[in-house]
Motif scaffolding. Structure first.
Motif, short mmCIF file in Angstrom:
data_model
loop_
_atom_site.label_atom_id
_atom_site.label_comp_id
_atom_site.label_asym_id
_atom_site.label_seq_id
_atom_site.Cartn_x
_atom_site.Cartn_y
_atom_site.Cartn_z
N LEU A 166 0.85 -1.20 0.00
CA LEU A 166 0.00 0.00 0.00
C LEU A 166 0.89 1.25 0.00
N ASN A 168 2.18 4.57 1.05
CA ASN A 168 2.17 5.29 2.33
C ASN A 168 1.24 4.64 3.35
N GLY A 169 1.01 3.37 3.20
CA GLY A 169 0.15 2.69 4.16
C GLY A 169 -1.33 3.00 4.01
N ALA A 170 -1.73 3.71 2.94
CA ALA A 170 -3.15 4.02 2.74
C ALA A 170 -3.45 4.15 1.26
N GLU A 171 -4.65 3.71 0.85
CA GLU A 171 -4.97 3.76 -0.58
C GLU A 171 -6.47 3.50 -0.79
N THR A 172 -7.00 3.98 -1.94
CA THR A 172 -8.37 3.60 -2.29
C THR A 172 -8.28 2.37 -3.19
N LEU A 473 -5.82 -4.06 8.90
CA LEU A 473 -6.27 -2.98 8.01
C LEU A 473 -7.47 -2.26 8.60
N HIS A 474 -7.60 -0.99 8.23
CA HIS A 474 -8.76 -0.20 8.65
C HIS A 474 -9.48 0.25 7.37
N ARG A 476 -12.46 2.40 5.30
CA ARG A 476 -13.33 3.59 5.37
C ARG A 476 -13.92 3.84 3.99
N ARG A 505 -11.45 3.04 1.05
CA ARG A 505 -10.12 3.46 1.47
C ARG A 505 -9.62 2.49 2.52
N GLU A 507 -6.33 1.51 5.14
CA GLU A 507 -5.07 1.97 5.77
C GLU A 507 -4.50 0.83 6.60
N ARG A 509 -3.14 -0.57 9.84
CA ARG A 509 -3.34 -0.14 11.23
C ARG A 509 -1.98 0.09 11.88
#
Ligand code: HEM
Length: 512
Positions: A166, A168-172, A473-474, A476, A505, A507, A509
């Motif tokens: 992923l 930066n550790g976050a993605e859609t 994972l989180h 959203r 989205r 991220e 955790r």
């Protein structure tokens, strides 16, 4: 599934003997032994077909059940259909005994050609062979699979790799890609006892088989293909769909069945195919013959692919969507993961008992979404009387799981997603006892002799997937993009999207 329903409704009463339901109930009423089923008035010949929209039939049936009762009848192109919207009546109809003998068949459809002339379970009648196949799948294959750790490890590796990639550790993301990876591995493990390498050329074959089989089921495709077999060879949509289903079937068969058979070794059982081959070989050795031919083994393998993977993808997709919309529920599952499994422990089925809230989330998802709203239609193979009502031979019987799961009289607030409804009010920690009315009314896997043989397996795998995902994972809703409603009344249940597709989205955790 809605399309299957329409297709099966259309085909179910082909052998009607010209006796109408009214005539039969009339005869029985003379003897004072039956009541007349009520139902919506229809037009001559067309019956109620004009009002039926395949993608929303379950909602219409639920409205009709309020008007005409928990068992009512309708007609579709002269064919009798009975809809049952009560869990106890379904149990009486589909379980053992005289009724169970007569109400558990299936109508024939075009998949007969794909499954080697009905040598399988899902769309075949209930007979000695299908009962045997059910037992093999449930007791010898899935029960054993629940105890092994291959899938647990595959889950954890898939998620770790996914999290590492992923940005930066976050993605859609489109969660379907991740879910399909899980399920391909899950099914390969069931069939051959190992996961497929990412670069295996047949990694997509299982999904292509499911897609191509579903394309055959709408009545507009199924009926002409059966009535005019020559269409199967023509360069038109019907022929293309038919040939691509056969082609996908053969690819799955070559990749899984042929490779297992050619490397089969007595005493070394890798998965479903080896288990069936051993039963076959033992029968051949003792009596020189076995009804469990290669076609039956391939049929069972394909049943597992279609019934298992197509249902599991819906459940996992809906669990993630619900977690996005209900952040409070997601964080409560997360607290349970932290308390019971810990941030680095590997989720296992042993954790289930202590994680009652997570179990309640899965149960509530199955109720709220009701992903198979009308199950797979059954067919009545003899004139019978159910709950005092006469039901004619060849009538299609539709279990209205959707209506049962959203009955205000039982659930009070059926349109709220509220996992805690399955927990005891006193301490909010224990699951309700098995005899509680909610537990008896929750029937996502249907009931009786054709009840889903994958139920226990599915529940344990959903637990593993959900806990493995949420541990790392989180989820959203995406920022500034459209996101579907979770209210199941808004879904259009039509192939190829029986439930909403969406991006979300995700991220990594920080506490993992
Ligand atoms: C959440 C996941 C699942 C749901 C909601 C579900 C639901 C159902 C339902 C409603 C039926 C029809 C029962 C009837 O005709 O009365 C069914 C049949 C079936 N399911 Fe499942 N299922 C799931 C997962 C699985 C899995 C994981 C497998 C196998 C690995 C599986 C294998 C089958 C088979 C083979 C049948 C046909 C049984 C027969 O015709 O006798 N299912 N399922």
């Amino acid at each position: 599934m809605a399309l299957q329903v329409m297709s099966l409704i259309q085909s179910t009463c082909q052998k009607l003997k010209g006796v109408t339901l009214n005539a039969l109930t009339g005869t029985l009423r003379k003897g004072g032994s039956s009541r007349v089923l009520r139902g919506p008035k229809g037009l001559p010949v067309l019956g109620n077909s004009i009002e039926l929209d395949a993608s929303q039939a379950h909602q219409l049936f639920t409205r009709w059940s309020k008007q005409y009762g928990k068992i009512f009848r309708l007609k579709v192109f002269g064919k009798n259909v009975v809809v049952i919207s009560d869990a106890n009546t379904l149990r009486a109809a589909f379980s053992s005994g005289a009724l169970g003998k007569h109400l558990n068949d299936r109508a024939e459809n075009i998949t007969k050609e794909v499954f080697y002339g009905r040598k399988h379970m899902g769309f075949a009648n209930l007979n000695d062979q299908t009962v045997f196949l059910r037992n093999v799948l449930r007791r010898k294959v899935l029960h054993y699979q629940m105890c092994n750790s291959i899938f647990v490890e595959a889950c954890s590796t898939t998620i770790s790799n996914f999290a590492m990639n992923l940005n930066n550790g976050a993605e859609t993301i489109d969660p379907d890609a991740l879910i399909k990876e899980f399920l391909t591995q899950l099914n390969s493990t069931i069939l051959i006892g190992e996961s497929l390498p990412d670069d295996d050329p047949e990694v997509e074959a299982l999904w292509e088989f499911i897609d191509s089989l579903y394309r055959l089921l709408p009545p507009s495709i199924d009926a002409p293909l059966r009535a005019f077999p020559c269409l199967r060879h023509l360069p038109i949509k019907h022929g293309r769909y038919f040939r691509s289903a056969i082609d996908a079937r053969d690819r799955v068969t070559r990749r899984y069945f042929d490779t297992q058979k050619s490397t089969y070794k007595e005493g070394h059982l890798r998965g479903l195919i080896d288990i069936c081959l051993r039963i076959q070989q033992q029968a051949l050795a003792t009596s020189g013959t076995s009804w469990l031919t290669d076609d039956y083994i391939k049929g069972l393998m394909l049943d597992t692919v279609v019934a298992g993977m197509s249902e599991m993808i819906k459940s996992i997709r809906m669990l993630i969507l619900l977690m996005c919309r209900h952040q409070d529920v997601q964080s409560r599952v997360n607290t349970e993961i932290r308390d019971v499994i810990g941030p680095v422990g590997t989720p296992s089925t042993n954790h289930r008992e202590a994680m009652t809230y997570t179990q309640a989330v899965i149960m509530e998802m199955l109720r709220y979404v009701s992903q198979t709203p009308l199950a797979i239609p059954h067919k009545c193979n003899e004139d019978v009387v159910l709950d005092g009502y006469a039901i004619l031979k060849d009538t299609a019987i539709l279990p209205n799981i959707w209506g049962i799961h959203h009955d205000e009289d039982v659930w009070g607030d059926p349109w709220d997603f509220r996992p805690e409804r399955f927990l005891c009010a006193e301490d909010g920690k224990k699951l309700l006892p098995a005899d509680h009315k909610f537990m008896k009314t929750l029937i996502p896997f249907s009931v009786g002799k054709r009840r889903c043989p994958g139920e226990d397996f599915a529940m344990s795998r959903l637990f593993l997937v959900l806990t493995s995902l949420l541990q790392h994972l989180h989820f959203r809703p995406p920022e500034g993009e459209e996101f579907p409603s979770v209210d199941p009344r808004h879904y259009i249940r039509e192939y190829p999207y029986p439930l909403p597709l969406y991006k979300c989205r995700v991220e990594v955790r920080i506490d993992c």
